[in-house]
Design an enzyme around this catalytic site. Structure first.
Site, PDB file in Angstrom:
ATOM      1  N   CYS A   2      29.666  27.637  51.989  1.00 15.36           N
ATOM      2  CA  CYS A   2      28.966  27.589  53.268  1.00 15.36           C
ATOM      3  C   CYS A   2      28.183  28.880  53.495  1.00 15.36           C
ATOM      4  CB  CYS A   2      29.886  27.376  54.457  1.00 15.36           C
ATOM      5  SG  CYS A   2      30.791  25.829  54.395  1.00 15.36           S
ATOM      6  N   ARG A  27      25.378  28.562  48.247  1.00 19.75           N
ATOM      7  CA  ARG A  27      26.755  28.621  48.742  1.00 19.75           C
ATOM      8  C   ARG A  27      27.306  27.246  49.101  1.00 19.75           C
ATOM      9  NH1 ARG A  27      27.783  34.112  50.477  1.00 19.75           N
ATOM     10  NH2 ARG A  27      29.584  33.376  51.596  1.00 19.75           N
ATOM     11  N   TRP A  74      29.480  23.489  52.384  1.00 11.75           N
ATOM     12  CA  TRP A  74      30.283  22.999  51.260  1.00 11.75           C
ATOM     13  C   TRP A  74      31.516  22.396  51.903  1.00 11.75           C
ATOM     14  CZ3 TRP A  74      35.130  24.036  48.970  1.00 11.75           C
ATOM     15  CH2 TRP A  74      35.298  23.476  47.703  1.00 11.75           C
ATOM     16  N   HIS A 498      48.448  19.738  17.643  1.00 13.74           N
ATOM     17  CA  HIS A 498      49.658  19.534  18.454  1.00 13.74           C
ATOM     18  C   HIS A 498      49.434  18.541  19.584  1.00 13.74           C
ATOM     19  CE1 HIS A 498      51.751  22.597  16.242  1.00 13.74           C
ATOM     20  NE2 HIS A 498      50.677  23.370  16.361  1.00 13.74           N
TER      21      HIS A 498
END
Ligand code: F6R
Length: 603
Positions: A2, A27, A74, A498
């Site tokens: 934000c 942002r 955001w 693995h």
């Protein structure tokens, strides 16, 4: 996470607010909005998605006023909808917010008669302030009273009906700056937002709130006392936020790396010795290095672990900040804690620093934003000198973090008697050659562009690396995920058998980052295991490596030769360009990928 802007002017503020929001869009870009006061009345415009939606709306529904606040979001509480977009209005108050109000549910319960329009935490702040005004408090008093009831992290700006010469700004946990113009005043999340408007900035400190009018600013500390905060000139670099002819900020930042890395290296070394200005910490007196960060910065720490262990014989732990801060890890008073952050504001990294500061012998930070909270709260804050990074996916900051960390590891090696003068000189010389080698790697762009056409079709991609190239495999996978939305994983080459080798078939590209080093043959064996299962191997190595092991692989990329221990700085370039060109093939939003934001100031 934000972006906030506020402007008090003698001119119409809507265009100024919009321009500033453009600079803050990195942002967050889920929605945007602005509010003004005109003839005493509050009004606002809000739109979902990128800022151009708000600009379009303002063409049809202009907003007049010479005082206003703006926000780019955001989403945290509530989806990206108009009703959740800031500014949030309650009666005579309108508010924009960056951060999280943790006790918002409790606050809502304390205001049973009020009706809330959104799902956000922020709207509670506007309502709370309005309730204090209803009790007869003035806007200034009501805002100050509201702040006392808020828990969590916030940067806030308030605007009030009937007040055409007042913005109240407040900061706790999230950064906020006041800008001083000629007869104009500004509030902004960072210096970038304010850079073309003014070069005079006052940073609010933790718990501060400010009454901003056209005549100036009155700042109060957390106790309400008048506070004197320094006003300083912003560095010229904050103003350089154009794409310099590139299609994206990310491309500009990738291609800037030779230049910014040179600047970083000149800061950390002179002649053939590491020499860090104003750095008093002696690694000889420490028995453990604890490195903590998030995301890409965390991978830089993982690379540096190999350096501190091998070059300095210093035992090293590397942690993700969000885990470290709550795990209650024992930290001895002989340990040195090191925090790495581009923004210097990442909430988890800052909290981890505060935890370690109580216990460790000393706290060092490596940051790009010199004025940031993390820098200010460290015993020693070291710069990376990457310049403003706008692309959400970190590139040049990562390489410069590696540059700073490599120098620090060499310094530690000297201080601990682990490195000979000759080896130090050799390493410093290799570091100096890296900007030139990075330039050569950048010249491989066209080849990378061609091969990534096939990567863009994949559902899943694996990156393999061994030694310091293992964290590079993690970083390569992170970059690809972030901007192309392709599922990608990084593995230590020796770990594949693995479990993850079960993922391999002819549709899975496996990118092997492997300079010819002492363990190259072992990595090649792991690569053969992939090829035996029809995996599409793209071998990224130097000419010797490709000559020795390139037969039968799907693709090769011939990299310049470099001392393998410092190869991560060089191999960052193909990792970045692979992600960038894959994203271009897919047509995703490179600079503003979905769901992400640059500066993560929430937990
Ligand atoms: C990835 C990226 C993020 C950041 C992370 C930490 O490309 O940019 O993973 O590295 O959010 O941010 P800073 O370095 O600002 O603490």
């Amino acid at each position: 996470m934000c972006g906030i802007i506020g402007v008090l002017s003698d001119h119409e503020v809507a265009p100024i607010l919009l321009e500033a929001l453009k600079r803050l869009e990195y942002r967050g870009y889920d929605s945007a909005g602005i509010a003004t006061v005109q003839n005493g009345a509050l009004d606002r415009r809000r739109a979902v998605g990128k800022l151009h939606n708000l600009s379009d709306l303002l063409v049809y529904e202009p907003l007049a006023g010479r005082i206003g606040i703006g926000h780019t979001r955001w989403a945290t509480h509530g989806g990206p909808t108009v009703k959740n977009a800031h500014p949030h209005l309650a009666g005579r108050v309108v508010v924009v917010h960056n951060g999280i109000i943790e006790n918002f549910r409790e606050l809502k319960e304390r205001m049973p008669g009020r009706s809330f329009e959104s799902d956000t935490d922020t709207e509670t702040v506007a309502h709370l302030c309005e309730t204090f005004m209803e009790k007869g408090l003035s806007p200034r008093e009501a805002a100050a009273e509201t702040l006392k009831h808020l828990e969590g992290a916030f940067a806030l700006a308030f605007l009030f009906e009937g007040e055409e010469d007042l913005i109240v700004a407040a900061r706790k946990g999230s950064p906020l700056a006041i800008g001083h113009g000629d007869g104009e005043m500004y509030v902004g999340s960072d210096a970038i937002a304010l850079s073309p408007l003014t070069d005079r900035i006052t940073y609010l400190e933790e718990g501060d709130y400010a009454f901003v009018t056209r005549a100036g600013v009155e700042i109060h500390d957390v106790e309400g006392r008048l506070a004197n905060r320094e006003t300083r000139a912003i560095a010229a670099q904050a103003a350089q936020v154009d794409k310099a002819g590139h299609k994206h900020f990310m491309a500009k930042e990738i291609f800037e790396q030779p230049t910014v890395l040179s600047e970083c290296l000149s800061y950390y070394a002179s002649g053939d010795r590491v020499d860090v200005p104003d750095f008093q910490i002696d690694f000889a007196g420490t028995d453990r290095l604890i490195m903590v960060a998030c995301g890409t910065a965390h991978y830089a720490c993982q690379v540096a672990k190999y350096w501190f262990e091998q070059l300095a014989g210093l035992p090293c732990d590397v942690d993700i900040a969000s885990e470290f801060r709550y795990r209650e890890p024992p930290v001895s008073d002989r340990a040195t804690a090191l925090f790495v952050s581009q923004s210097g504001e990442t909430a988890d990294t800052l909290a981890a620093l505060r935890y370690a500061r109580e216990k460790a012998r000393s706290v060092i930070s490596i940051v790009n934003v010199a004025e940031s909270s993390i820098a200010r709260e460290s015993d020693a804050a070291l710069p990376i000198l990457a310049g403003v990074e706008i692309g959400v996916a970190s590139t040049k900051a990562f390489v410069n973090q590696l540059g700073a960390l490599a120098n620090l590891a060499i310094l530690a090696g000297r201080q601990r008697g682990h490195l000979t003068e000759a080896r130090e000189a050799e390493l410093v010389t290799t570091l100096r050659s890296l900007p030139g080698l990075i330039n050569q790697a950048l010249a491989l762009e066209e080849r990378i562009r061609t091969v990534t056409g096939r990567i863009a079709e994949a559902q899943s991609v694996l990156f393999l690396g061994r030694g310091p190239m293992f964290p590079m495999a993690l970083e390569g996978a992170l970059k690809l995920k972030e901007i192309s939305y392709i599922h990608a994983e990084g593995y230590a080459s020796g770990e594949l058998k693995h479990g993850p080798i079960a993922l391999v078939d002819k549709s899975v590209p496996v990118i092997v980052l492997a300079p010819r080093d002492a363990l190259f043959d072992k990595t090649v064996s792991n690569m053969q295991e992939v090829m035996a299962r029809d995996g599409l191997v793209w071998l990224v190595s130097d000419a010797e490596g490709i000559e020795a092991a390139g037969h039968g692989v799907w693709e090769t990329l011939v990299m310049p030769k470099v001392d393998p221990i410092l190869a991560p700085l060089l191999y960052a370039v193909p990792a970045q360009l692979i992600a960038y060109h894959t994203a271009l093939h897919k047509g995703t939003d490179v600079d503003q990928p979905r769901n992400l934001a640059k500066s993560v100031t929430v937990e």
